[in-house]
Scaffold this active site. Structure first.
Site, mmCIF file in Angstrom:
data_model
loop_
_atom_site.group_PDB
_atom_site.id
_atom_site.type_symbol
_atom_site.label_atom_id
_atom_site.label_comp_id
_atom_site.label_asym_id
_atom_site.label_seq_id
_atom_site.Cartn_x
_atom_site.Cartn_y
_atom_site.Cartn_z
ATOM 1 N N ASN A 9 0.874 -1.174 0.000
ATOM 2 C CA ASN A 9 0.000 0.000 0.000
ATOM 3 C C ASN A 9 0.913 1.227 0.000
ATOM 4 O O ASN A 9 1.546 1.525 1.007
ATOM 5 C CB ASN A 9 -0.890 -0.031 1.253
ATOM 6 C CG ASN A 9 -1.704 1.238 1.423
ATOM 7 O OD1 ASN A 9 -1.754 2.082 0.519
ATOM 8 N ND2 ASN A 9 -2.347 1.379 2.571
ATOM 9 N N LYS A 11 0.180 4.292 -0.201
ATOM 10 C CA LYS A 11 -0.418 5.479 0.447
ATOM 11 C C LYS A 11 -0.188 6.724 -0.415
ATOM 12 O O LYS A 11 -0.202 6.623 -1.638
ATOM 13 C CB LYS A 11 0.131 5.621 1.883
ATOM 14 C CG LYS A 11 -0.054 4.314 2.691
ATOM 15 C CD LYS A 11 0.180 4.469 4.165
ATOM 16 C CE LYS A 11 -0.032 3.119 4.852
ATOM 17 N NZ LYS A 11 0.087 3.180 6.299
ATOM 18 N N HIS A 95 -9.390 1.157 5.242
ATOM 19 C CA HIS A 95 -8.077 1.310 5.892
ATOM 20 C C HIS A 95 -8.227 2.213 7.120
ATOM 21 O O HIS A 95 -9.041 3.142 7.115
ATOM 22 C CB HIS A 95 -7.067 1.913 4.912
ATOM 23 C CG HIS A 95 -5.667 1.844 5.431
ATOM 24 N ND1 HIS A 95 -5.164 2.786 6.307
ATOM 25 C CD2 HIS A 95 -4.686 0.933 5.241
ATOM 26 C CE1 HIS A 95 -3.918 2.440 6.616
ATOM 27 N NE2 HIS A 95 -3.594 1.332 5.983
ATOM 28 N N GLU A 97 -6.562 4.569 8.139
ATOM 29 C CA GLU A 97 -6.399 6.011 7.868
ATOM 30 C C GLU A 97 -7.686 6.602 7.287
ATOM 31 O O GLU A 97 -8.021 7.759 7.542
ATOM 32 C CB GLU A 97 -5.190 6.219 6.935
ATOM 33 C CG GLU A 97 -3.891 6.004 7.702
ATOM 34 C CD GLU A 97 -2.760 5.375 6.909
ATOM 35 O OE1 GLU A 97 -2.783 5.436 5.667
ATOM 36 O OE2 GLU A 97 -1.841 4.813 7.547
ATOM 37 N N GLU A 167 -5.108 -5.037 10.644
ATOM 38 C CA GLU A 167 -4.090 -4.010 10.829
ATOM 39 C C GLU A 167 -4.333 -3.284 12.151
ATOM 40 O O GLU A 167 -5.121 -2.333 12.201
ATOM 41 C CB GLU A 167 -4.139 -2.991 9.685
ATOM 42 C CG GLU A 167 -3.856 -3.566 8.319
ATOM 43 C CD GLU A 167 -3.276 -2.522 7.362
ATOM 44 O OE1 GLU A 167 -2.320 -2.861 6.666
ATOM 45 O OE2 GLU A 167 -3.761 -1.379 7.326
ATOM 46 N N GLY A 173 2.882 2.130 10.867
ATOM 47 C CA GLY A 173 3.849 3.214 10.707
ATOM 48 C C GLY A 173 4.572 3.575 11.996
ATOM 49 O O GLY A 173 5.242 4.595 12.073
ATOM 50 N N SER A 213 3.738 -2.378 10.257
ATOM 51 C CA SER A 213 5.194 -2.495 10.419
ATOM 52 C C SER A 213 5.745 -3.858 10.004
ATOM 53 O O SER A 213 6.637 -4.397 10.655
ATOM 54 C CB SER A 213 5.605 -2.140 11.854
ATOM 55 O OG SER A 213 5.240 -0.790 12.143
#
Ligand code: 13P
Length: 250
Positions: A9, A11, A95, A97, A167, A173, A213
Site C-alpha cells: 500500500n 499510500k 483502511h 487512515e 491491521e 507506521g 510495520s
C-alpha cells in the site's frame, strides 16, 4: 491451501516516474514466485502508468479506495468501473487512515465493499483496534463489530472472494509490530467469525493478511503462523529491496 498474498500500500507517496520505477522492480521481484500473489496499490494519479508497467506480469494492480456508486455527482471519488477500465483488480477498503483521519464509518465501508464486489474488484477489507481499545480489552469486540458490519448483506459467493487485512492501528507506521502470537490470535478469531457468519469452507478459503510495520526481518515469522496468509505493507513497500525480501518470504 490458501495462496499467499503480499500487498504493498503505497499510500500518498511517489510521483508517476517513481511509481513506474518501483512497479518495474516489483515485477522483477515477483518473477518466478508462482506460488504466491503480489499486489501493489499506488496513488490514483499513478494507476494508469503503473498499469502499463505491470502489463504481461503476474502482479495485481490495486486501488487504495473505491466509491460505492458507478457514476454520478460524487466529487473526489473514483467509481469501480473507472478502476476496472485501467486494469485495477483489487481495492483496499476501510483502511484505518480512512476510518480515523477521514471519518469513514462502517456503513460507508460496507457500501464500498459491496460495490467493489458487484463490479468484480477484489476488496481487501481492513480491520483493526486502536491502542486504547487493545488496552481496554476490547480488541475482539471491535474486530467482530467491524467484520459484521463490513460484510453485512454480502452473500457467501461474494464473501469468499473478499480478502481481510488485520491491521492493528497502533502498529501502523510506528515500528511496533504485533507479536506473532497477537497477530495469530486475531487472525484465528476472524477466521472463526467467518465460520460462524457463513460456514467453515468459506472461513478456510478467505485470505487474512497482517498489516502494521511488516519488514524483511519479521515477515518470515508472521507468515509461518497458521492463519496469516499474507501481508499488507506500507513503509517497507516503498523501497524495492525491502519489498522484494517480503515478496520472497520463506
Ligand atoms: P506500515 O507497514 O508502514 O506500518 O503500514 C501498514 C499499512 O497501513 C498498510 O496498509
Amino acid at each position: 491451501m490458501r495462496r499467499a498474498l503480499l500487498a504493498g500500500n503505497w499510500k500518498m507517496h511517489l510521483n508517476i516516474a517513481e511509481a513506474v520505477d518501483l512497479a518495474r522492480g516489483v515485477v522483477e521481484a515477483a518473477a518466478g514466485c508462482s506460488d504466491r500473489d503480489v499486489m501493489i496499490a499506488p496513488p490514483f494519479t499513478a494507476l494508469s502508468a503503473v498499469a502499463q508497467a505491470l502489463q504481461g506480469s503476474q502482479v495485481f494492480l490495486g486501488a487504495q479506495n473505491v466509491a460505492w456508486e458507478a457514476k454520478g455527482a460524487f466529487t473526489g471519488e473514483i467509481a469501480p468501473p473507472m478502476l476496472k477500465d485501467i486494469g485495477v483488480r483489487m481495492a483496499i477498503i476501510g483502511h484505518s487512515e480512512r476510518r480515523h483521519i477521514f471519518g469513514e464509518d462502517d456503513a460507508m465501508i460496507n457500501r464500498r465493499l459491496r460495490a467493489a464486489l458487484e463490479f468484480g474488484l477484489t476488496p481487501v477489507l481492513c480491520l483493526g483496534e486502536t491502542l486504547e481499545e487493545r488496552e481496554g480489552g476490547k480488541t475482539m469486540a471491535v474486530l467482530e463489530a467491524q467484520l459484521r458490519s463490513g460484510l453485512q448483506d454480502v452473500p457467501t459467493g461474494q464473501a469468499e472472494q473478499t480478502v481481510l487485512a488485520y491491521e492493528p492501528v497502533w502498529a501502523i507506521g510506528t515500528g511496533k509490530t504485533a507479536t506473532t502470537e497477537q497477530a495469530q490470535e486475531a487472525h484465528a478469531f476472524l477466521r472463526g467469525l467467518l465460520a460462524s457468519f457463513y460456514d467453515k469452507n468459506l472461513a478456510e478459503t478467505v485470505r487474512i493478511l497482517y498489516g502494521g510495520s511488516v519488514k524483511p526481518d519479521n515477515v518470515d515469522a508472521l507468515m509461518a503462523q497458521a492463519d496469516i496468509d499474507g501481508a499488507l505493507v506500507g513503509g517497507a513497500a516503498l523501497k524495492i529491496d525491502s519489498f522484494k525480501r517480503i515478496v520472497r518470504f520463506q
